[in-house]
Each structure stands twice: as structure tokens, then as C-alpha cells.
Enzyme design. Sequence first.
Site, PDB file in Angstrom:
ATOM      1  CB  THR A  30       1.766  -0.198   4.841  1.00 58.36           C
ATOM      2  OG1 THR A  30       1.803  -1.229   3.861  1.00 58.36           O
ATOM      3  CG2 THR A  30       3.072  -0.189   5.593  1.00 58.36           C
ATOM      4  N   GLY A  31       0.230  -2.819   5.783  1.00 58.42           N
ATOM      5  CA  GLY A  31       0.258  -4.147   6.393  1.00 58.42           C
ATOM      6  C   GLY A  31      -1.139  -4.704   6.570  1.00 58.42           C
ATOM      7  N   GLY A  84      -4.497  -4.854   7.451  1.00 57.80           N
ATOM      8  CA  GLY A  84      -5.397  -3.774   7.839  1.00 57.80           C
ATOM      9  C   GLY A  84      -6.292  -4.084   9.022  1.00 57.80           C
ATOM     10  N   GLY A 107     -10.045  -3.089   3.920  1.00 56.01           N
ATOM     11  CA  GLY A 107      -8.964  -2.991   4.905  1.00 56.01           C
ATOM     12  C   GLY A 107      -8.943  -1.645   5.605  1.00 56.01           C
ATOM     13  CG  ASP A 108      -5.150  -0.446   7.045  1.00 59.09           C
ATOM     14  OD1 ASP A 108      -5.222  -1.237   6.070  1.00 59.09           O
ATOM     15  OD2 ASP A 108      -4.086   0.094   7.389  1.00 59.09           O
ATOM     16  CB  THR A 138      -0.834   0.002   1.301  1.00 54.77           C
ATOM     17  OG1 THR A 138      -1.717  -1.092   1.233  1.00 54.77           O
ATOM     18  CG2 THR A 138      -1.600   1.290   1.494  1.00 54.77           C
TER      19      THR A 138
HETATM   20  C1  SD4 Z   1      -5.011  -3.634   3.670  1.00 55.88           C
HETATM   21  N1  SD4 Z   1      -3.268  -2.287   4.616  1.00 55.88           N
HETATM   22  O1  SD4 Z   1      -5.872  -3.696   2.814  1.00 55.88           O
HETATM   23  C2  SD4 Z   1      -3.795  -2.791   3.387  1.00 55.88           C
HETATM   24  C3  SD4 Z   1      -2.875  -3.573   2.541  1.00 55.88           C
HETATM   25  C4  SD4 Z   1      -1.466  -3.576   2.847  1.00 55.88           C
HETATM   26  O2  SD4 Z   1       0.282  -5.050   3.207  1.00 55.88           O
HETATM   27  O3  SD4 Z   1      -0.902  -2.591   3.236  1.00 55.88           O
HETATM   28  N2  SD4 Z   1      -0.901  -4.762   2.729  1.00 55.88           N
HETATM   29  O4  SD4 Z   1      -5.077  -4.244   4.729  1.00 55.88           O
END
Ligand code: SD4
Length: 335
Positions: free
Chosen positions: A246-247, A249, A225-226, A195
Site C-alpha cells: 500500500t502507499g 504505487g 498504480g501498483d 488500499t
Molecule cells: C496506488 N498503492 O494506486 C495504491 C494506492 C495506495 O496509499 O495504496 N495509496 O498507488
Amino acid sequence: MYNRRKFIKLSAVSASLAALSRSAVAKSLSSISPPNLPIVISTWDFGIIANKEAWKTLEKGGRALDAVEAGVKIPEADPNNHTVGRAGYPDRDGHVTLDACIMDEFGNCGSVAAMEYITHPISVARLVMEKTPHVMLVGEGATQFAVEQGFKKEKLLTPESKKAWKEWLKTAKYSPVINIENKHHMPGSKYNHDTIGMLAIDAKGNISGACTTSGMAFKLHGRVGDSPIIGAGLYVDNEVGGATSTGVGEEVIRNVGSFLVVELMRQSYSPEDACKEAVKRIIKKKPETAKQIQVGFLAINKRGEYGAYALQSGFSFAVCNSDKQDLLIKGKSIY
Ligand code: SD4
């Protein structure tokens, strides 16, 4: 009498000395503050090219809001980027659904979630903010609004993304893997994917932020997601600073991560310490989950000081100001 006169004279001298030192302090403060504005920072290695685009607006004295929108449109349009925008990996049913949000210096915000067929969700999010009385549009309603605003409806699933999805379907096992997007990136692609969250402060000292993603690869259809959720994936308070994430969510949403980071900076945490504390909250709530997933936060305060922290190593962020346009920093991590 003599003493009194001497006293008055001495008082006058010390008063002018005090005034002098006050003006010296004022001078030294103004020379260090603001430190290096304008500035733009963003998540992951591809933040470098996105920042450079944002910088074109900032260096001309433009508004941070215009800069972040222009900046994140670069990875959104990149056919080699499978975690943001038009070439994003689809959900498990083969639909590419995009999430994005944007927030300006006045606390205005706009967002789209689970939106299909539109390459630039960040621009649709901006129009939700500017042209509707709402903050968030989702799914078909978001696409319908985009088309009404003149956006082109396109089929987003690229041959490469389709190939990766078909490959995934062979096992169809969904378990969020640390930096899953990096592991699924296509051969030949030179970027570390994820992201993009971007925060900018313009020459006037105003802060804006943007966040855009295709979300977790091969998610359930309809999963959000977040990233498009104000306070989770992005938050800006023009008095304090901004944060983005990021990560995975789900864990960011549970902790209202970006809002938390900004509130911690309000309590005078440095950007890096605020991000670290937000990461620690995730661990505290779900210690076992936290060991197996990635979440990273990136933050900037009103003075233009920035910092980041992640659960796992491998998180990077890009910084761009008048000194250097392509600085890449390795984010610190707990594990
Ligand atoms: C989500 N945070 O949709 C985003 C995607 C992302 O590592 O950053 N993935 O959860």
C-alpha cells in the site's frame, strides 16, 4: 563374543531410543505446525471488517481464494470509503477508475486496471483469471468484459467524492502526501482509508491474495498504480507465502515490491524482515522521495507467520484467526 553381543544389545537400545526421540520430535513439530491456520491478514484499520467477512469462508473450511474475494468486497462496497471501490475519489478529470488483482494457490492470477463504472473490480479480476486466457484487462475493455459477465454499470462518483474533488480543483496541486487518503477522508467516516491488500491461508494450507483500490486520489486520468500489477501490489507463491503493498504505487512498481518480499521469504527472511528489506530498497533507490511518501508491505509465510513494515509511521494491519477476529497491529516503520 561377549563384547560383540553386548555391542549388538547396546546398539539395539540406542536405535530404539533414537526412534523414540525421533517420534517425540515429530510429535512436537506436528503440534506446533501449522501454528494457527486458517488465517487472514489485511492492510489498514478497515482490514478488521474485511477479515471478518473472509473468516466466514475460512472457518467453514472454504478456499482462501473465495475468502479474499469476499473480504475485500466489503471496503469496495462501503460508501464511506474513498480509497477503494465505488466511493473512491476520482482522478483529476472526475473519473472514478479502479484497480484490482487476485492470485490463487496455483499461481493463477487476474487483474483489472483503470476500470470505470463497476463497484467490485476484485470480482472482475477473478473472472479475468478464470474465464479468459489473459491476466490483465484495462480501461474500457475491462468495463466491457465486466458488463458481458453480468456486472451492473453504475455511476461511481458519490456526492461526497465529488465535493472533495471540487475542493481539490481549487488548487489542483498534485503532490503525493504521506497517507494522502487519510488526510482527504470525509468527516464522519470512522475508518483510516487506503488500499486493501489481503492474504489468507485456508485450512488446507493454501494461500491466496487480493488487492483493490481507487488508486491515488486526483491522479492523472489513465494512471495505474501498483495494486493491479502482479508482483508489485500483490504476489503469492503457495510454496513460500504471499505479500501485498500500500502507499505510493510508483515506488512499489519500480522495485517489484511484493515479488521481492516473497523471494526474500524464500531465502528464509521472516515476513517482517522481508518487508523491511523491501522498504529499504525503496529508500536506497530514491532516498529523498522516500522521506516524503508512504509505502507499506504486509506479508505472510507458509507457516502462517506474518509481519509488516512501512516507510512512515501510521501504517496498520488487521489479523484474524481462530484466536481473535479483530486484532489490529501497528506496523513498524523506518522514519
Ligand atoms: C496506488 N498503492 O494506486 C495504491 C494506492 C495506495 O496509499 O495504496 N495509496 O498507488
